[in-house]
Design a protein around this motif. Structure first.
Motif, short mmCIF file in Angstrom:
data_model
loop_
_atom_site.label_atom_id
_atom_site.label_comp_id
_atom_site.label_asym_id
_atom_site.label_seq_id
_atom_site.Cartn_x
_atom_site.Cartn_y
_atom_site.Cartn_z
N ILE A 79 1.88 6.16 5.01
CA ILE A 79 3.02 5.87 4.13
C ILE A 79 2.86 4.56 3.34
CG2 ILE A 79 4.67 7.21 5.47
CD1 ILE A 79 5.65 4.62 6.73
N LEU A 80 1.88 3.74 3.68
CA LEU A 80 1.73 2.47 2.97
C LEU A 80 1.46 2.69 1.48
CD1 LEU A 80 1.60 -0.62 3.13
CD2 LEU A 80 -0.85 -0.41 3.64
N ARG A 81 0.76 3.75 1.16
CA ARG A 81 0.42 4.01 -0.25
C ARG A 81 1.65 4.29 -1.10
NH1 ARG A 81 -2.43 9.80 1.20
NH2 ARG A 81 -0.52 10.88 1.84
N ASP A 82 2.76 4.66 -0.47
CA ASP A 82 3.99 4.97 -1.19
C ASP A 82 4.98 3.81 -1.17
OD1 ASP A 82 3.25 7.67 -1.83
OD2 ASP A 82 3.62 8.18 0.27
N LEU A 83 4.53 2.64 -0.74
CA LEU A 83 5.39 1.46 -0.66
C LEU A 83 4.80 0.33 -1.50
CD1 LEU A 83 5.95 1.44 3.22
CD2 LEU A 83 7.57 2.27 1.49
N ILE A 84 5.68 -0.56 -1.98
CA ILE A 84 5.26 -1.75 -2.71
C ILE A 84 5.78 -2.97 -1.96
CG2 ILE A 84 5.32 -2.99 -4.91
CD1 ILE A 84 6.12 -0.29 -6.22
N VAL A 85 4.88 -3.86 -1.59
CA VAL A 85 5.29 -5.10 -0.93
C VAL A 85 5.83 -6.05 -1.99
CG1 VAL A 85 4.55 -7.11 0.40
CG2 VAL A 85 3.59 -4.85 0.90
N ILE A 86 7.11 -6.43 -1.86
CA ILE A 86 7.71 -7.34 -2.84
C ILE A 86 8.26 -8.56 -2.10
CG2 ILE A 86 8.24 -5.43 -4.38
CD1 ILE A 86 11.21 -5.74 -3.58
N GLY A 87 8.98 -9.41 -2.83
CA GLY A 87 9.54 -10.60 -2.19
C GLY A 87 8.46 -11.64 -1.92
N SER A 88 8.77 -12.58 -1.06
CA SER A 88 7.90 -13.74 -0.85
C SER A 88 6.53 -13.39 -0.27
CB SER A 88 8.61 -14.75 0.07
OG SER A 88 9.76 -15.27 -0.56
N TRP A 89 6.44 -12.27 0.46
CA TRP A 89 5.12 -11.92 1.00
C TRP A 89 4.13 -11.55 -0.09
CZ3 TRP A 89 2.59 -12.55 5.48
CH2 TRP A 89 3.34 -12.99 6.56
N SER A 90 4.64 -11.21 -1.27
CA SER A 90 3.74 -10.99 -2.40
C SER A 90 2.93 -12.25 -2.67
CB SER A 90 4.53 -10.63 -3.67
OG SER A 90 5.27 -9.45 -3.50
N ILE B 128 0.08 -3.80 -9.20
CA ILE B 128 -1.37 -3.90 -9.01
C ILE B 128 -1.67 -3.42 -7.60
CG2 ILE B 128 -1.66 -5.84 -10.60
CD1 ILE B 128 -1.82 -7.68 -8.10
N SER B 129 -2.93 -3.17 -7.33
CA SER B 129 -3.37 -2.81 -5.98
C SER B 129 -4.47 -3.78 -5.58
CB SER B 129 -3.88 -1.37 -5.94
OG SER B 129 -4.30 -1.03 -4.63
N ILE B 130 -4.32 -4.39 -4.42
CA ILE B 130 -5.33 -5.33 -3.95
C ILE B 130 -5.94 -4.82 -2.63
CG2 ILE B 130 -4.36 -7.34 -5.10
CD1 ILE B 130 -3.79 -7.17 -1.45
N ASN B 131 -7.13 -5.27 -2.36
CA ASN B 131 -7.80 -4.97 -1.09
C ASN B 131 -7.67 -6.17 -0.18
OD1 ASN B 131 -8.80 -2.39 -1.92
ND2 ASN B 131 -10.38 -3.45 -3.11
N ALA B 132 -7.01 -5.97 0.96
CA ALA B 132 -6.78 -7.08 1.88
C ALA B 132 -7.05 -6.62 3.30
CB ALA B 132 -5.34 -7.58 1.76
#
Length: 227
Positions: free
Chosen positions: A21-32, A137-141
């Motif tokens: 399900i991570l692919r269908d979510l966007i991390v926003i807020g300060s953790w960005s 955007i998509s990043i590799n982490a």
């Protein structure tokens, strides 16, 4: 402590990824701010954040292809399922980290939680989130593909909403984070990307941003947007 929180955050993301399900979510807020280090790749970029909340933006309509109980997914890590406020927003809380889901607020708005049955949770509708969905955007982490708002979209979004904050701490945190990301974009000579995203915004939003920047005397930032 910071290293411990970062490790917990990555473990949560790994579990969401393994659940599909991570692919269908966007991390926003300060953790960005933390994850933008994988975008900027700069030793001088500060990843320090002053919140333990990790917010996941859920695009509408819902696109989850499987059902996952997110609380059950992270319960063994020490998270508790709690209801926030009188409206019944679900928040997953750990002593070191809190998880919330958000969706764009549309139309006249609704202060009721938005049900996400595929995740056995609900989300809080908020204004201006469609703008973030439109600019990602998509990043590799650490072996993960994580969706984030484009850094310019992140900063511009914060420049819109900081005056809507009722708490001074959140108001100041929004400004500090937005300026930190914005200035890093300038250091990387991303002027054209900033202006491209700004000019695609609704005219009223542009005016709101310029007015808000003027109110905190960030005239150089405003000048970059309109050059």
């Amino acid at each position: 402590m910071e290293k411990k929180i970062n490790s917990l955050c990555l473990e949560v993301l790994n579990r969401l990824n393994e659940a599909g399900i991570l692919r269908d979510l966007i991390v926003i807020g300060s953790w960005s701010i933390y994850f933008y280090k994988y975008y900027f790749k700069s030793e001088n970029y500060s990843t320090y954040i002053r919140t333990k909340d990790i917010d996941f933006l859920v695009p509408l309509p819902l696109k989850f292809q499987k059902e996952v109980n997110v609380f059950e997914l992270v319960k063994d890590l020490g998270f508790l399922e709690k209801y926030r406020g009188s409206k019944g927003y679900i928040k997953l809380e750990h002593p070191d980290l809190s998880i919330e889901f958000l969706v764009p607020e549309r139309g006249r708005g609704d202060d009721k939680p938005y049900s996400i049955p595929q995740l056995s949770t609900n989300a809080q509708p908020l204004r201006f989130l469609d703008f973030l969905i439109e600019n990602t955007i998509s990043i590799n982490a650490e072996g993960l593909h994580i969706k984030l708002p484009h850094p310019a979209a992140y900063a511009l979004h914060k420049f819109i909403i900081f005056k809507r904050r009722s708490k001074a701490e959140k108001h100041d945190r929004d400004i500090e984070g937005a300026l930190r990301v914005f200035n890093e974009l300038i250091r990387h000579k991303k002027h054209s990307e900033i202006r491209y995203i700004f000019k695609r915004m609704h005219k009223k939003w542009q005016q709101k941003i310029l007015g808000n920047l003027n109110s905190i005397e960030e005239l150089e930032v405003a000048k970059i947007l309109i050059e």
